[in-house]
Design an enzyme around this catalytic site. Structure first.
Site, PDB file in Angstrom:
ATOM      1  N   TYR A 137      69.140  72.039  89.106  1.00  0.00           N
ATOM      2  CA  TYR A 137      68.481  72.552  87.897  1.00  0.00           C
ATOM      3  C   TYR A 137      66.986  72.315  88.057  1.00  0.00           C
ATOM      4  O   TYR A 137      66.503  72.124  89.178  1.00  0.00           O
ATOM      5  CB  TYR A 137      69.115  71.793  86.699  1.00  0.00           C
ATOM      6  N   ARG A 190      60.539  86.095  83.344  1.00  0.00           N
ATOM      7  CA  ARG A 190      59.758  84.876  83.086  1.00  0.00           C
ATOM      8  C   ARG A 190      60.620  83.678  83.480  1.00  0.00           C
ATOM      9  O   ARG A 190      61.222  83.020  82.654  1.00  0.00           O
ATOM     10  CB  ARG A 190      59.352  84.821  81.610  1.00  0.00           C
ATOM     11  N   LYS A 208      72.279  77.217  85.084  1.00  0.00           N
ATOM     12  CA  LYS A 208      72.603  76.932  83.675  1.00  0.00           C
ATOM     13  C   LYS A 208      74.117  76.830  83.499  1.00  0.00           C
ATOM     14  O   LYS A 208      74.619  75.970  82.780  1.00  0.00           O
ATOM     15  CB  LYS A 208      72.056  78.043  82.771  1.00  0.00           C
ATOM     16  N   GLU A 280      68.319  84.178  78.775  1.00  0.00           N
ATOM     17  CA  GLU A 280      67.543  83.145  79.463  1.00  0.00           C
ATOM     18  C   GLU A 280      66.368  83.742  80.221  1.00  0.00           C
ATOM     19  O   GLU A 280      66.541  84.704  80.980  1.00  0.00           O
ATOM     20  CB  GLU A 280      68.483  82.415  80.452  1.00  0.00           C
ATOM     21  N   ASP A 281      65.227  83.191  80.020  1.00  0.00           N
ATOM     22  CA  ASP A 281      64.025  83.509  80.801  1.00  0.00           C
ATOM     23  C   ASP A 281      63.672  84.999  80.819  1.00  0.00           C
ATOM     24  O   ASP A 281      63.291  85.553  81.856  1.00  0.00           O
ATOM     25  CB  ASP A 281      64.151  82.921  82.219  1.00  0.00           C
ATOM     26  N   ASP A 303      68.090  80.798  74.729  1.00  0.00           N
ATOM     27  CA  ASP A 303      67.953  79.388  75.067  1.00  0.00           C
ATOM     28  C   ASP A 303      66.499  78.928  74.992  1.00  0.00           C
ATOM     29  O   ASP A 303      66.218  77.800  74.579  1.00  0.00           O
ATOM     30  CB  ASP A 303      68.497  79.201  76.489  1.00  0.00           C
ATOM     31  N   ASP A 304      65.586  79.788  75.403  1.00  0.00           N
ATOM     32  CA  ASP A 304      64.176  79.392  75.450  1.00  0.00           C
ATOM     33  C   ASP A 304      63.563  79.316  74.056  1.00  0.00           C
ATOM     34  O   ASP A 304      62.665  78.524  73.816  1.00  0.00           O
ATOM     35  CB  ASP A 304      63.388  80.370  76.325  1.00  0.00           C
ATOM     36  N   ASN A 445      57.984  74.063  82.527  1.00  0.00           N
ATOM     37  CA  ASN A 445      58.762  73.820  83.754  1.00  0.00           C
ATOM     38  C   ASN A 445      58.354  74.780  84.855  1.00  0.00           C
ATOM     39  O   ASN A 445      57.868  75.863  84.553  1.00  0.00           O
ATOM     40  CB  ASN A 445      60.252  74.023  83.460  1.00  0.00           C
ATOM     41  N   ASN A 489      64.565  68.748  77.511  1.00  0.00           N
ATOM     42  CA  ASN A 489      64.975  70.009  78.143  1.00  0.00           C
ATOM     43  C   ASN A 489      66.190  70.551  77.405  1.00  0.00           C
ATOM     44  O   ASN A 489      67.076  69.776  77.008  1.00  0.00           O
ATOM     45  CB  ASN A 489      65.307  69.748  79.621  1.00  0.00           C
TER      46      ASN A 489
HETATM   47  O1  LIG Z   1      65.390  75.809  82.632  1.00  0.00           O
HETATM   48  C1  LIG Z   1      64.788  74.832  82.131  1.00  0.00           C
HETATM   49  O2  LIG Z   1      64.589  73.777  82.714  1.00  0.00           O
HETATM   50  C2  LIG Z   1      64.311  74.932  80.689  1.00  0.00           C
HETATM   51  C3  LIG Z   1      64.073  76.331  80.331  1.00  0.00           C
HETATM   52  O3  LIG Z   1      64.911  77.008  79.775  1.00  0.00           O
HETATM   53  C4  LIG Z   1      62.834  76.961  80.796  1.00  0.00           C
HETATM   54  O4  LIG Z   1      61.893  76.272  81.205  1.00  0.00           O
HETATM   55  O5  LIG Z   1      62.787  78.196  80.759  1.00  0.00           O
HETATM   56 MG   LIG Z   2      64.706  79.051  80.260  1.00  0.00          MG
END
Ligand SMILES: O=C([O-])CC(=O)C(=O)O
Ligand SMILES: [Mg+2]
Length: 589
Positions: A137, A190, A208, A280-281, A303-304, A445, A489
């Site tokens: 991770y 992203r 994840k 996610e992202d 999640d973000d 991160n 986190n």
């Molecule tokens: O993945 C991770 O460590 C936390 C998160 O969702 C990000 O930074 O986008």
């Molecule tokens: Mg993320």
């Protein structure tokens, strides 16, 4: 129950009431009750033995096959004579992994183990969570995504690109598992604070979901990582001959949203109402819109925006035990007004409003955000993106973070901008001059993008700071005292949150469930932790923590009438624990 779907000539599906022969969510592949013109995938189930068994990561046990199993499953001669235990295998693998000095080599070793022996992979991860989380991770997964093209050997997860437009349902049906409970999906625009990594973002959903299993207890076979490839604007990748994704600029606007609409419909059609989709992202400009669009019709969360908000709120609530007072006594300043920044800000405002009964608009006034153009103030309102507008309060325009700290005098400073080293010595010292115990969270991160390091935070505040970061930092000794930074986190939250949704059969994610998750996490911080200055419990106990989060989330789902698993189990913590996947080997007949 859905009625059977009939294919039209132009490829569009509509509900055909005349062929309503049942099916629905339990028979999503329609083998049993499909009408004749419906396409099905002819999956077969067979018992693996011999060489095939050794090559099947879900059932392979390597040297841990017993003598009896070696006889009955045609394994004689295919393995060396020694018989091992899972514990001994674990010991050997940890030795191997510790021998690699380069984090990326450890990552590759772990991924290879997952492909070879899934249970051993999860056993290692669960038993050594503090040590291996940074490998599978954040931060190493970030580097893995950057170099995905060159370390890529075998595909993991599902790739849905523009080429699959019109065929997404069929693509989902190519996946060998049918009973999917959790999907993590990215479009790679992203990735962490690393920007657009296109198709190589796949490392994130894979990582994840490994945590969903190891930390949350969702069965690995029920997890599906997906990358949506609509191109990339990363020129380096477009110029790279080994790039694994579509070599074109990103599709946007209608083309993009049509593909996502097809994806979201296909997911619901194939897996039913209760499959959880975690966004996610995604980049800001799509993340907010996708969440707003699908949160009322699908079981989704971002999640973000929401996972990060929930983990930060838990830390803030826990920190009140060290700082005294209530959340509404604090003033919050953010650097970064994207998904995480505005998501956290909104959840703090919601919590303050819930606890004090003041309107949420009033609660927002305690919270200030700085973006790349400076402090967000009302004179900028016209030109602000919609998600920033609620944070445009009355103040003179200020262009730097340092000026904003001096003017707003926050007690809490939170970094979510994705840009490293932006909490400079001046900024941190200004926080220390205003507050006896400043609370600073450097959330971006991976580690390279952290706003400041733990060492900087502790030394620049002479050990007075309460510090957390998104990526892990080692404990730091300052003036003879050991300080343990927290890891704020979303990994603390999403596995338990998702598990709670799954075990209650929830059909929607409600903001109150995020508050419930926060509350459960904050409740896991004990006096012993506070005595050490910690505002998050150690990750070592994460499965127990996840069970409590899951139970609190499930309780909220039942309370809101959004749970479908009935009757409600009386003891939800016990129920959550009993549902968790465990990686110990099973004996074979
Ligand atoms: O993945 C991770 O460590 C936390 C998160 O969702 C990000 O930074 O986008
Ligand atoms: Mg993320």
């Amino acid at each position: 129950m859905e009625s059977t779907l009939k294919k039209l000539k132009d490829g569009e599906s509509v509900v055909d009431p005349s062929s309503a022969v049942g099916g629905g969510v339990d028979d999503v592949y329609g083998e049993d009750r499909a009408c004749e013109d419906q396409l099905i995938t002819p999956w077969t189930v067979s018992v693996a033995s011999g060489y095939t068994l050794l090559r099947d990561p879900r059932h392979n046990k390597g040297l841990a096959f017993t003598e009896r199993e070696r006889d009955s499953h045609y394994l004689r001669g295919l393995l060396p004579p020694a018989v091992s235990t899972q514990e001994l295998q674990e010991k050997k693998l940890m030795q191997n992994i510790r021998n690699y000095e380069v984090p990326l080599h450890k990552y590759v070793a772990m991924m290879e183990l997952e492909e070879r022996n899934e249970r051993l992979f999860y056993k290692l991860l669960i038993d050594n969570v503090e040590e291996l989380l940074p490998v599978v991770y954040t931060p190493t997964v970030g580097e893995a995504c950057q170099k995905y093209g060159s370390i890529f050997k075998r595909p993991q997860g599902l790739y849905i690109s523009l080429k699959e437009k019109g065929k997404i349902l069929e693509v989902l049906r190519n996946w060998p598992e049918r009973n999917i409970q959790v999907i993590v999906v990215t479009d790679g625009e992203r990735i962490l604070g690393l920007g657009d990594l296109g198709c190589q973002g796949m490392g994130i959903p894979v990582g994840k979901l490994a945590l969903y299993t190891a930390l949350g207890g969702v069965r690995p076979s029920a997890c599906l990582p997906i990358t949506i490839d609509v191109g990339t604007n990363n020129q380096k990748l477009l110029d790279d001959e080994f790039y694994i994704g579509l070599k074109q600029k990103r599709a946007t606007g209608k083309e993009y949203y049509d593909l996502l609409e097809e994806f979201m419909s296909a997911v619901k059609q194939n897996y039913g109402e209760k499959v959880l989709v975690q966004f996610e992202d995604f980049a800001n400009h799509n993340a907010f819109e996708l969440l707003a669009k699908y949160r009322t019709s699908h079981l989704v969360f971002n999640d973000d925006i929401q996972g990060t908000a929930s983990v930060v709120l838990a830390g803030l609530v826990a920190s009140l035990n060290l700082l005294g007072g209530s959340l509404s006594d604090h003033t919050f300043l953010f650097l970064g007004a994207g998904e995480a920044g505005t998501g956290i800000a909104e959840l703090i405002a919601l919590e303050i409003s819930t606890k004090t009964h003041i309107p949420v608009e009033e609660a927002r006034k305690k919270i200030w955000l700085v973006d790349s153009k400076g402090l967000i103030v009302s004179s900028r309102k016209e030109s602000l993106q919609h998600f920033k507008k609620p944070w445009a309060h009355e103040n003179e325009p200020l262009s730097t973070l340092l000026d904003a700290v001096k003017a707003i005098k926050p007690s809490v400073l939170i970094g979510t901008s994705g840009v490293g080293q932006t909490f400079t010595k001046d900024v941190v010292e200004a926080m220390a001059a205003i507050n006896e115990r400043p609370l600073i969270m450097a959330l971006s991160n991976p580690t390279s993008q952290a706003e400041c390091t733990a060492e900087q935070a502790y030394t620049w505040t002479e050990g007075r700071v309460i510090f957390s970061s998104g990526s892990p930092f080692d404990p730091y000794e300052y003036n003879g005292k050991l300080f343990i930074p927290g890891q704020a986190n979303n990994a603390y939250i999403f596995p338990g949150l998702g598990f709670g949704l799954v075990i209650s059969g929830a059909i929607r994610v409600h903001d109150e469930m995020l508050l419930a998750a926060s509350e459960a996490l904050a409740n896991q911080v004990t006096q012993e932790h506070y005595d050490k200055g910690m505002i998050y419990p150690p990750l070592t106990n994460i499965r127990k923590i996840s069970a409590h989060i899951a139970a609190n989330v499930a309780a909220k789902a039942y309370e809101l009438g959004l749970a479908t698993r009935l009757p409600r189990p009386a003891d939800l913590v016990k129920y959550a624990e009993s549902c968790m996947y465990t990686p110990n080997y099973r004996s074979y007949r």
